[in-house]
Write a protein that holds these residues in place. Structure first.
Motif, PDB file in Angstrom:
ATOM      1  N   THR A   1      40.358  18.282 108.909  1.00 20.15           N
ATOM      2  CA  THR A   1      38.908  18.015 108.977  1.00 20.15           C
ATOM      3  C   THR A   1      38.258  18.013 107.595  1.00 20.15           C
ATOM      4  O   THR A   1      37.318  17.252 107.366  1.00 20.15           O
ATOM      5  N   GLU A   2      38.751  18.837 106.677  1.00 26.05           N
ATOM      6  CA  GLU A   2      38.199  18.828 105.318  1.00 26.05           C
ATOM      7  C   GLU A   2      38.433  17.480 104.647  1.00 26.05           C
ATOM      8  O   GLU A   2      37.559  16.958 103.949  1.00 26.05           O
ATOM      9  N   TYR A   3      39.605  16.918 104.888  1.00 28.63           N
ATOM     10  CA  TYR A   3      39.949  15.620 104.332  1.00 28.63           C
ATOM     11  C   TYR A   3      38.995  14.550 104.880  1.00 28.63           C
ATOM     12  O   TYR A   3      38.460  13.732 104.136  1.00 28.63           O
ATOM     13  N   LEU A   4      38.755  14.556 106.161  1.00 28.77           N
ATOM     14  CA  LEU A   4      37.845  13.599 106.779  1.00 28.77           C
ATOM     15  C   LEU A   4      36.416  13.799 106.298  1.00 28.77           C
ATOM     16  O   LEU A   4      35.673  12.823 106.105  1.00 28.77           O
TER      17      LEU A   4
ATOM     18  N   SER B   1      34.083  11.008 104.309  1.00 31.26           N
ATOM     19  CA  SER B   1      32.723  10.709 104.764  1.00 31.26           C
ATOM     20  C   SER B   1      31.716  10.884 103.631  1.00 31.26           C
ATOM     21  O   SER B   1      30.805  10.057 103.458  1.00 31.26           O
ATOM     22  N   LEU B   2      31.858  11.946 102.858  1.00 30.37           N
ATOM     23  CA  LEU B   2      30.948  12.192 101.735  1.00 30.37           C
ATOM     24  C   LEU B   2      31.063  11.114 100.660  1.00 30.37           C
ATOM     25  O   LEU B   2      30.057  10.666 100.108  1.00 30.37           O
ATOM     26  N   ILE B   3      32.293  10.698 100.370  1.00 31.69           N
ATOM     27  CA  ILE B   3      32.506   9.658  99.356  1.00 31.69           C
ATOM     28  C   ILE B   3      31.875   8.349  99.810  1.00 31.69           C
ATOM     29  O   ILE B   3      31.210   7.658  99.029  1.00 31.69           O
TER      30      ILE B   3
ATOM     31  N   HIS C   1      28.817   6.466  97.898  1.00 29.87           N
ATOM     32  CA  HIS C   1      28.940   5.072  97.458  1.00 29.87           C
ATOM     33  C   HIS C   1      27.767   4.240  97.970  1.00 29.87           C
ATOM     34  O   HIS C   1      27.165   3.460  97.214  1.00 29.87           O
ATOM     35  N   ARG C   2      27.388   4.408  99.229  1.00 30.57           N
ATOM     36  CA  ARG C   2      26.243   3.670  99.784  1.00 30.57           C
ATOM     37  C   ARG C   2      24.955   4.042  99.066  1.00 30.57           C
ATOM     38  O   ARG C   2      24.118   3.180  98.765  1.00 30.57           O
ATOM     39  N   GLN C   3      24.777   5.321  98.761  1.00 34.53           N
ATOM     40  CA  GLN C   3      23.567   5.761  98.055  1.00 34.53           C
ATOM     41  C   GLN C   3      23.540   5.217  96.627  1.00 34.53           C
ATOM     42  O   GLN C   3      22.484   4.851  96.113  1.00 34.53           O
TER      43      GLN C   3
END
Length: 108
Positions: free
Chosen positions: A3-6, A10-12, A16-18
């Protein structure tokens, strides 16, 4: 999967979108209407180099067909110059024009 990997993925993606939204705001502030945020990022990534479209694809987080379409638009708008490789006619080399160098100097 872990879950940490996922969570990191998600954060990356969100970062990137921001970042792209920030570039869009900067382009709007500067009154640049003929290119979009992804194209501006591509100009920044090309910098002083001359490279193939394939090398640009590997260097950035771009999908292959999108790179080709964006390069075509950047050439049409005068930000990029391109020429076919002498050794491999399938390969296209690109570099910034003077207009593209000024755009890359925005330091997005």
């Amino acid at each position: 999967m872990n879950t940490e990997y996922l969570d990191v993925i998600s954060l990356i993606e969100r970062l990137h979108r921001q970042f792209l939204e920030l570039v869009k705001l900067e382009l709007d502030t500067l009154g640049v209407r003929d290119i979009n945020n992804v194209q501006a990022t591509m100009l920044f990534n090309i910098g002083d180099a001359e490279m193939t479209v394939g090398e640009l694809t590997l260097r950035g987080c771009y999908l292959g067909s999108n790179v080709t379409n964006n390069v075509k638009k950047l050439v049409e708008q005068g930000y990029l110059a391109h020429h076919r490789s002498v050794h491999d006619r399938r390969s296209v080399h690109i570099r910034l024009t003077e207009k593209g160098q000024r755009a890359g100097a925005w330091r997005i």
